[in-house]
Design a protein around this motif. Structure first.
Motif: not given
Length: 393
Positions: A77, A85, A139
């Motif tokens: 991330s 992520d 996400a």
């Protein structure tokens, strides 16, 4: 006619909770598939083996069920508040599309272990022994998940004695916390009501709790649709008529929740919302043969995923169950006996699951800071997947 050779893509096949899927690092995907679009979807479809009119996934890594037709893409991330992520793709079995509209709560438990093992987490945040807290940015739904991964001698601990109903063998426990699980701007109930009257053509007007927590979910009472809440998969999945009824309920619930504009759009949004039915506790025999006793649980829940009754319980639906149970007046709370609670122990087809959640009401709005549960995860295979090169052409 010339055919392009197969290409090799680094991948890991993992179980997380009661699901399993193919995990990728974003950086390992072919360049065309490193961004959203047709190339990425086509790649994942071919990896899983979809669409498969035979419903077997013989020519792919999928297992021909909603629990085993899953893909995950992970990247370190850029946010200082998160380590990794996490993007989840639910691959349709018999249709050529990947649904990106929601999360997989079960595979969330495998994200932390994969991220640590594959160099996506700052080594300074990983103890040699103890528990590594992995801060995950989900996400698909723009939410934070915290995975607590056990470590031994600098390696992820996968083996242990934690037992999870729906999983055959014990493994190491991985507690998972879903932070602020309400979708959107914290609106748990998109209609503003704890219980709605949902008109479903051909079924009737049903009481329904429509909630956005973990994953958008439509809850109805089991007895209102002719069930007891003790059903196993074979009682429903073999009936096209019953499955069509649930899909009609789901489609009309999706419209009412504002997820789609017309019921016809539901066919292209199979992953969300989920539809589930609830009932007060009763004795039953789980799919494993295990006896579940009414005094040991708070309520019964059965949920459908990708058009079929789930063999256990989706992790995201468990978040919705825990959240709804914590709010007095919802159908889930009523089935559990009503009142205030900060955890719920429910029966599902494979056994039972306990979920913790604490709800508070401020200025007339309900909020939940986090929902917690314990899962487990394990690497099943790692190496490369192969797909024909013309998939990306």
């Amino acid at each position: 006619m010339a055919h392009q050779p197969q290409i090799r893509i680094p991948a890991t096949y993992m179980r997380g909770g009661t699901s399993k899927g193919v995990f990728f690092r974003l950086q390992d995907l072919p360049e065309a598939a490193q961004v959203p679009g047709a190339a990425r979807d086509n790649l994942l479809l071919r990896v899983i083996g979809s669409p498969d009119p035979y419903g077997k996934h013989t020519d792919g890594m999928g297992g021909a069920t909603s629990s085993t037709s899953k893909t995950v893409i992970l990247a370190a991330s850029d946010s200082p508040d998160h380590d990794v992520d996490y993007l989840f793709g639910q691959v349709s079995i018999d249709k050529p599309f990947v649904d990106w509209s929601g999360n997989c709560g079960n595979l969330s438990a495998a994200v932390g272990p994969f991220a640590i093992a594959n160099g996506l987490v700052d080594p300074a945040r990983i103890p040699d022994n103890g528990v590594a807290e992995v801060r995950i940015w989900q996400a698909n739904i723009q939410k934070t998940i915290i995975g607590r991964v056990p470590m031994v001698d600098g390696q992820v601990q996968e083996t242990g004695d934690f037992e999870l109903d729906g999983v055959t063998f014990p493994a190491a426990e991985v507690p998972v916390e879903f932070m602020n699980p309400a979708d959107g701007e914290g609106a748990l109930f998109p209609t503003g009501n704890l219980v709605d009257e949902l008109e479903v053509p051909g079924v009737g007007t049903l009481q329904a709790t429509l909630i956005n927590a973990g994953i958008p979910t439509v809850f109805v009472n089991a007895d209102a649709i002719g069930y007891t809440g003790t059903e196993l998969q074979e009682a429903i999945n073999g009936s096209t008529e019953q499955l069509a009824m649930f899909e009609t309920i789901r489609a009309h619930g999706a419209v009412r929740m504002g997820l789609i504009d017309h019921v016809d759009e539901a066919v292209n949004r199979q992953h969300t919302p989920k539809v589930a039915f609830v009932a007060p506790p009763k004795d039953y025999e789980a799919s494993s043969g295990k006896s579940v006793r009414a005094p040991d649980i708070d309520l019964l829940v059965r949920a459908l995923s990708m058009g079929k009754l789930h063999h256990a319980m989706m992790g995201t639906a468990a978040v919705a169950i825990g959240t709804a149970a914590a709010i007095s007046g919802t159908l889930v709370n009523q089935a559990a006996g009503g009142g205030d609670r900060d955890s719920v122990h429910f029966g599902h087809p494979s056994g039972t699951l306990r979920v913790g959640a604490k709800a508070v009401q401020e200025n007339g709005e309900w909020t939940v800071a986090k929902v917690s549960m314990s899962r487990s995860a394990r690497v099943l295979m790692e190496g490369h997947v192969r797909i024909p090169g013309d998939v990306l052409a």
